[in-house]
Design a protein around this motif. Structure first.
Motif, PDB file in Angstrom:
ATOM      1  N   MET A 267       0.830  -1.204   0.000  1.00 13.41           N
ATOM      2  CA  MET A 267       0.000   0.000   0.000  1.00 13.41           C
ATOM      3  C   MET A 267       0.868   1.259   0.000  1.00 13.41           C
ATOM      4  SD  MET A 267      -2.795  -1.295   2.788  1.00 13.41           S
ATOM      5  CE  MET A 267      -3.891  -2.683   2.448  1.00 13.41           C
ATOM      6  N   LEU A 268       1.946   1.246   0.763  1.00 12.88           N
ATOM      7  CA  LEU A 268       2.848   2.391   0.798  1.00 12.88           C
ATOM      8  C   LEU A 268       3.525   2.594  -0.554  1.00 12.88           C
ATOM      9  CD1 LEU A 268       4.303   4.650   2.334  1.00 12.88           C
ATOM     10  CD2 LEU A 268       6.020   2.950   3.016  1.00 12.88           C
ATOM     11  N   ALA A 269       3.948   1.510  -1.196  1.00 10.54           N
ATOM     12  CA  ALA A 269       4.586   1.630  -2.510  1.00 10.54           C
ATOM     13  C   ALA A 269       3.639   2.267  -3.527  1.00 10.54           C
ATOM     14  CB  ALA A 269       5.038   0.253  -3.004  1.00 10.54           C
ATOM     15  N   VAL A 270       2.383   1.875  -3.502  1.00  7.38           N
ATOM     16  CA  VAL A 270       1.382   2.475  -4.390  1.00  7.38           C
ATOM     17  C   VAL A 270       1.203   3.955  -4.051  1.00  7.38           C
ATOM     18  CG1 VAL A 270      -1.081   2.489  -4.973  1.00  7.38           C
ATOM     19  CG2 VAL A 270       0.168   0.330  -4.887  1.00  7.38           C
ATOM     20  N   THR A 271       1.135   4.268  -2.769  1.00 11.74           N
ATOM     21  CA  THR A 271       0.955   5.645  -2.324  1.00 11.74           C
ATOM     22  C   THR A 271       2.076   6.543  -2.855  1.00 11.74           C
ATOM     23  OG1 THR A 271      -0.103   4.837  -0.311  1.00 11.74           O
ATOM     24  CG2 THR A 271       0.649   7.128  -0.299  1.00 11.74           C
ATOM     25  N   LYS A 272       3.307   6.094  -2.720  1.00 10.80           N
ATOM     26  CA  LYS A 272       4.467   6.869  -3.187  1.00 10.80           C
ATOM     27  C   LYS A 272       4.425   7.065  -4.700  1.00 10.80           C
ATOM     28  CE  LYS A 272       8.431   5.449  -1.510  1.00 10.80           C
ATOM     29  NZ  LYS A 272       9.444   4.482  -1.015  1.00 10.80           N
ATOM     30  N   ALA A 273       3.983   6.031  -5.413  1.00 13.13           N
ATOM     31  CA  ALA A 273       3.981   6.104  -6.877  1.00 13.13           C
ATOM     32  C   ALA A 273       2.925   7.058  -7.411  1.00 13.13           C
ATOM     33  CB  ALA A 273       3.773   4.710  -7.465  1.00 13.13           C
ATOM     34  N   ILE A 274       1.802   7.176  -6.723  1.00 10.38           N
ATOM     35  CA  ILE A 274       0.708   7.996  -7.273  1.00 10.38           C
ATOM     36  C   ILE A 274       0.673   9.407  -6.714  1.00 10.38           C
ATOM     37  CG2 ILE A 274      -0.674   5.930  -7.686  1.00 10.38           C
ATOM     38  CD1 ILE A 274      -2.454   6.762  -5.319  1.00 10.38           C
ATOM     39  N   ASP A 275       1.442   9.681  -5.663  1.00  8.35           N
ATOM     40  CA  ASP A 275       1.444  11.031  -5.106  1.00  8.35           C
ATOM     41  C   ASP A 275       2.093  12.004  -6.078  1.00  8.35           C
ATOM     42  OD1 ASP A 275       1.236  13.093  -3.042  1.00  8.35           O
ATOM     43  OD2 ASP A 275       3.427  12.916  -2.950  1.00  8.35           O
ATOM     44  N   SER A 276       1.435  13.131  -6.330  1.00  9.48           N
ATOM     45  CA  SER A 276       1.998  14.158  -7.215  1.00  9.48           C
ATOM     46  C   SER A 276       1.989  15.516  -6.526  1.00  9.48           C
ATOM     47  CB  SER A 276       1.221  14.215  -8.531  1.00  9.48           C
ATOM     48  OG  SER A 276      -0.124  14.577  -8.311  1.00  9.48           O
ATOM     49  N   GLY A 277       2.036  15.478  -5.200  1.00 10.80           N
ATOM     50  CA  GLY A 277       2.148  16.718  -4.447  1.00 10.80           C
ATOM     51  C   GLY A 277       0.874  17.207  -3.804  1.00 10.80           C
ATOM     52  N   ALA A 278      -0.270  16.583  -4.123  1.00  4.93           N
ATOM     53  CA  ALA A 278      -1.552  17.029  -3.579  1.00  4.93           C
ATOM     54  C   ALA A 278      -2.094  16.094  -2.504  1.00  4.93           C
ATOM     55  CB  ALA A 278      -2.578  17.168  -4.702  1.00  4.93           C
ATOM     56  N   GLY A 279      -1.332  15.052  -2.164  1.00 10.10           N
ATOM     57  CA  GLY A 279      -1.784  14.086  -1.181  1.00 10.10           C
ATOM     58  C   GLY A 279      -2.539  12.928  -1.800  1.00 10.10           C
ATOM     59  N   VAL A 280      -2.869  11.956  -0.962  1.00 10.05           N
ATOM     60  CA  VAL A 280      -3.498  10.714  -1.426  1.00 10.05           C
ATOM     61  C   VAL A 280      -4.699  10.389  -0.546  1.00 10.05           C
ATOM     62  CG1 VAL A 280      -3.180   8.223  -1.729  1.00 10.05           C
ATOM     63  CG2 VAL A 280      -1.346   9.807  -2.379  1.00 10.05           C
ATOM     64  N   LEU A 281      -5.780   9.957  -1.188  1.00 12.93           N
ATOM     65  CA  LEU A 281      -6.973   9.496  -0.485  1.00 12.93           C
ATOM     66  C   LEU A 281      -7.082   7.989  -0.628  1.00 12.93           C
ATOM     67  CD1 LEU A 281      -9.666  10.105   1.015  1.00 12.93           C
ATOM     68  CD2 LEU A 281     -10.749  10.232  -1.249  1.00 12.93           C
ATOM     69  N   TYR A 282      -7.196   7.295   0.503  1.00 16.86           N
ATOM     70  CA  TYR A 282      -7.459   5.868   0.495  1.00 16.86           C
ATOM     71  C   TYR A 282      -8.972   5.652   0.555  1.00 16.86           C
ATOM     72  CZ  TYR A 282      -2.561   4.963   1.950  1.00 16.86           C
ATOM     73  OH  TYR A 282      -1.196   4.888   2.032  1.00 16.86           O
ATOM     74  N   ILE A 283      -9.487   4.778  -0.337  1.00 18.77           N
ATOM     75  CA  ILE A 283     -10.882   4.339  -0.290  1.00 18.77           C
ATOM     76  C   ILE A 283     -10.871   2.821  -0.312  1.00 18.77           C
ATOM     77  CG2 ILE A 283     -13.143   4.404  -1.406  1.00 18.77           C
ATOM     78  CD1 ILE A 283     -12.281   6.972  -2.835  1.00 18.77           C
ATOM     79  N   TYR A 284     -11.418   2.208   0.710  1.00 18.79           N
ATOM     80  CA  TYR A 284     -11.370   0.747   0.782  1.00 18.79           C
ATOM     81  C   TYR A 284     -12.550   0.224   1.584  1.00 18.79           C
ATOM     82  CZ  TYR A 284      -9.101   1.922   5.226  1.00 18.79           C
ATOM     83  OH  TYR A 284      -8.815   2.455   6.461  1.00 18.79           O
ATOM     84  N   GLY A 285     -12.759  -1.086   1.507  1.00 21.82           N
ATOM     85  CA  GLY A 285     -13.913  -1.697   2.144  1.00 21.82           C
ATOM     86  C   GLY A 285     -13.703  -1.937   3.627  1.00 21.82           C
ATOM     87  N   ASN A 286     -14.791  -2.092   4.336  1.00 21.78           N
ATOM     88  CA  ASN A 286     -14.790  -2.195   5.789  1.00 21.78           C
ATOM     89  C   ASN A 286     -14.484  -3.625   6.241  1.00 21.78           C
ATOM     90  OD1 ASN A 286     -15.041  -1.364   8.428  1.00 21.78           O
ATOM     91  ND2 ASN A 286     -17.265  -1.315   8.433  1.00 21.78           N
ATOM     92  N   TYR A 287     -13.204  -4.011   6.099  1.00 19.81           N
ATOM     93  CA  TYR A 287     -12.731  -5.324   6.518  1.00 19.81           C
ATOM     94  C   TYR A 287     -11.496  -5.130   7.394  1.00 19.81           C
ATOM     95  CZ  TYR A 287     -15.905  -6.962   2.945  1.00 19.81           C
ATOM     96  OH  TYR A 287     -17.026  -7.184   2.200  1.00 19.81           O
ATOM     97  N   ASN A 288     -11.393  -5.922   8.467  1.00 18.62           N
ATOM     98  CA  ASN A 288     -10.377  -5.670   9.483  1.00 18.62           C
ATOM     99  C   ASN A 288      -8.957  -5.656   8.937  1.00 18.62           C
ATOM    100  OD1 ASN A 288     -12.212  -5.386  11.572  1.00 18.62           O
ATOM    101  ND2 ASN A 288     -12.201  -7.564  12.103  1.00 18.62           N
ATOM    102  N   GLY A 289      -8.609  -6.618   8.069  1.00 19.60           N
ATOM    103  CA  GLY A 289      -7.255  -6.673   7.530  1.00 19.60           C
ATOM    104  C   GLY A 289      -6.915  -5.446   6.715  1.00 19.60           C
TER     105      GLY A 289
END
Length: 336
Positions: A87-109
Motif C-alpha cells: 500500500m505504501l509503494a502504491v501511495t508513493k507512486a501515485i502522489d503528485s504533491g496534492a496528497g493521497v486518499l485511500y478508499i477501501y472496504g470495511n474489513y479488518n485486515g
C-alpha cells in the motif's frame, strides 16, 4: 474443481500479468511488484486515489484504476488483504504533491494495513493521506448511530464512491474536498445481495460453503459471510422486492428523489437474468416515486464463480450527479 488455471499458488500473479499485457495504455506496476498496480497516466498536481483488497472480485478493486477514477491499487491474494508495504509503494507512486486518499472496504485486515500505510506515508515520506472506509451492505449490520463506528461490510456500492471521488479529483479539487465528496457518496449508497451457489478459492480447491440446488441466501457477503435468511429460491420479482424494501427503508426517501442503480452480477449470473432484475427494479422504484438517473448493469464486484447478484442504490444530489457523469476510462469501465 474445474478452473482454467495453472498452479493455484500462481493464480493472482498470472492474472495480473495478463491484465498488464491487455491494458498497457491504462495500467502498470511499481516497486517491481506486480501487486502494486498504478495508473499509466499520472496527472500532476492531482489528488491521488488508492484502493486495495483481496483478489477474486474482478473488476473490484484493481479494475477501476486508470483515468478519472482510481490511481492505484494494492492487490492481495484471493480474499486476503495486501500488505501495508505494498500500500505504501502504491501511495508513493501515485502522489503528485496534492496528497493521497485511500478508499477501501470495511474489513479488518484492510483497515489495519491501510492505517499502517498511512502512518508510514506521513512519517517517512511526508505524504498527507486521508481515508474513507466504505461499508454499505445493509444485510451485515443495522444502521450506524451517531458516534458509533460503522460495522457494515463494503461491497459493490464502493464503485459509486470510486466514481464520485475520481471525478472530484480529476476536477483538481484539493484533498479535503475529494474526501468530502467520497464520504458523501459513501453515506448515501446502500447494497444488498443474494447468492445461489458457493465459490471456490483456487488454493482451497473446494466450495467455501454449501447451499442446496433449490436454495438461495439473501444478504450473503462476497466472501460467503452469512446472510439474513436462507430459503427456497423464489421468482426474480419477489427477490428484488425483498431486497429493495430493506435498501430503501434504510435511507429516508421521498417521492421525487433521484438515485443511481447498480445491478451487479457476482460472477456466474447471466446478463439476461440481470436485466430481468433491472426490469423489476424499475417497476418498483417507479411505484415509489423514486426517479432513476442512471443504471449500471453487469459485473462490478464479483466473488469468483458465485451465482447471484446485488443491488446498490446511490441517493443523488446535483453535485454527485456531476461527478457520476464525469468521463472515466479504466480496463473495466469506460464513460465518455
Amino acid at each position: 474443481m474445474k478452473k482454467i488455471i495453472n498452479q493455484p499458488e500462481n493464480y493472482v500473479n498470472e492474472m495480473l500479468e495478463g491484465l498488464y499485457i491487455a491494458h498497457p495504455d491504462l495500467i502498470t506496476y511499481t516497486n517491481d511488484d506486480l501487486r502494486c498496480l498504478v495508473t499509466a497516466n499520472k496527472k500532476e498536481g492531482k489528488v491521488g486515489i488508492a484502493t486495495g483488497g483481496g483478489s477474486g472480485h474482478l473488476p473490484l478493486f484493481l479494475g477501476y484504476v486508470g483515468k478519472g477514477m482510481l490511481d492505484g491499487c494494492s492487490v492481495g491474494d484471493v480474499f486476503q488483504s495486501p500488505s501495508a508495504e505494498q500500500m505504501l509503494a502504491v501511495t508513493k507512486a501515485i502522489d503528485s504533491g496534492a496528497g493521497v486518499l485511500y478508499i477501501y472496504g470495511n474489513y479488518n485486515g484492510d483497515i489495519f494495513n491501510f492505517d499502517m500505510a498511512a502512518e508510514m506515508a506521513d512519517f517517512e515520506e511526508d505524504i498527507p493521506v486521508e481515508s474513507v472506509v466504505a461499508g454499505e451492505d445493509v444485510a451485515s449490520a443495522g444502521p450506524t448511530k451517531e458516534g458509533e463506528k460503522n460495522t457494515r461490510r463494503g461491497v459493490a456500492g464502493i464503485f459509486f464512491v470510486y466514481k464520485c471521488a475520481g471525478g472530484a479529483a480529476d476536477a483538481m479539487l484539493n484533498l479535503a474536498e475529494v474526501k468530502r465528496v467520497a464520504e458523501k457518496a459513501a453515506d448515501n449508497v446502500r447494497t444488498m445481495g443474494v447468492a445461489l451457489t458457493p465459490c471456490i478459492v483456487p488454493r482451497v480447491g473446494k466450495p467455501g460453503f454449501n447451499i442446496e440446488e433449490d436454495e438461495m441466501e439473501i444478504g450473503m457477503g462476497i466472501h460467503g459471510e452469512t446472510g439474513i435468511r436462507r430459503g427456497k429460491i423464489e421468482p426474480a420479482d419477489q427477490i428484488v422486492d425483498e431486497m429493495l424494501e430493506k435498501i430503501i427503508n434504510d435511507i429516508p426517501y421521498v417521492s421525487g428523489n433521484e438515485v443511481a442503480v447498480l445491478v451487479n452480477g457476482l460472477g456466474a449470473t447471466p446478463l439476461d437474468e440481470q436485466y430481468i432484475v433491472t426490469r423489476r427494479i424499475n417497476q418498483y422504484l417507479k411505484d415509489k416515486g423514486i426517479k432513476v438517473y442512471r443504471y449500471y448493469v453487469g459485473e462490478y464486484a464479483t466473488s469468483l464463480e458465485m451465482a447471484g447478484f446485488s443491488i446498490s442504490l446511490l441517493k443523488l444530489d446535483e453535485e454527485l450527479k456531476g461527478y457520476l457523469d464525469a468521463p472515466a476510462q479504466t480496463p473495466f469501465f469506460v464513460q465518455l
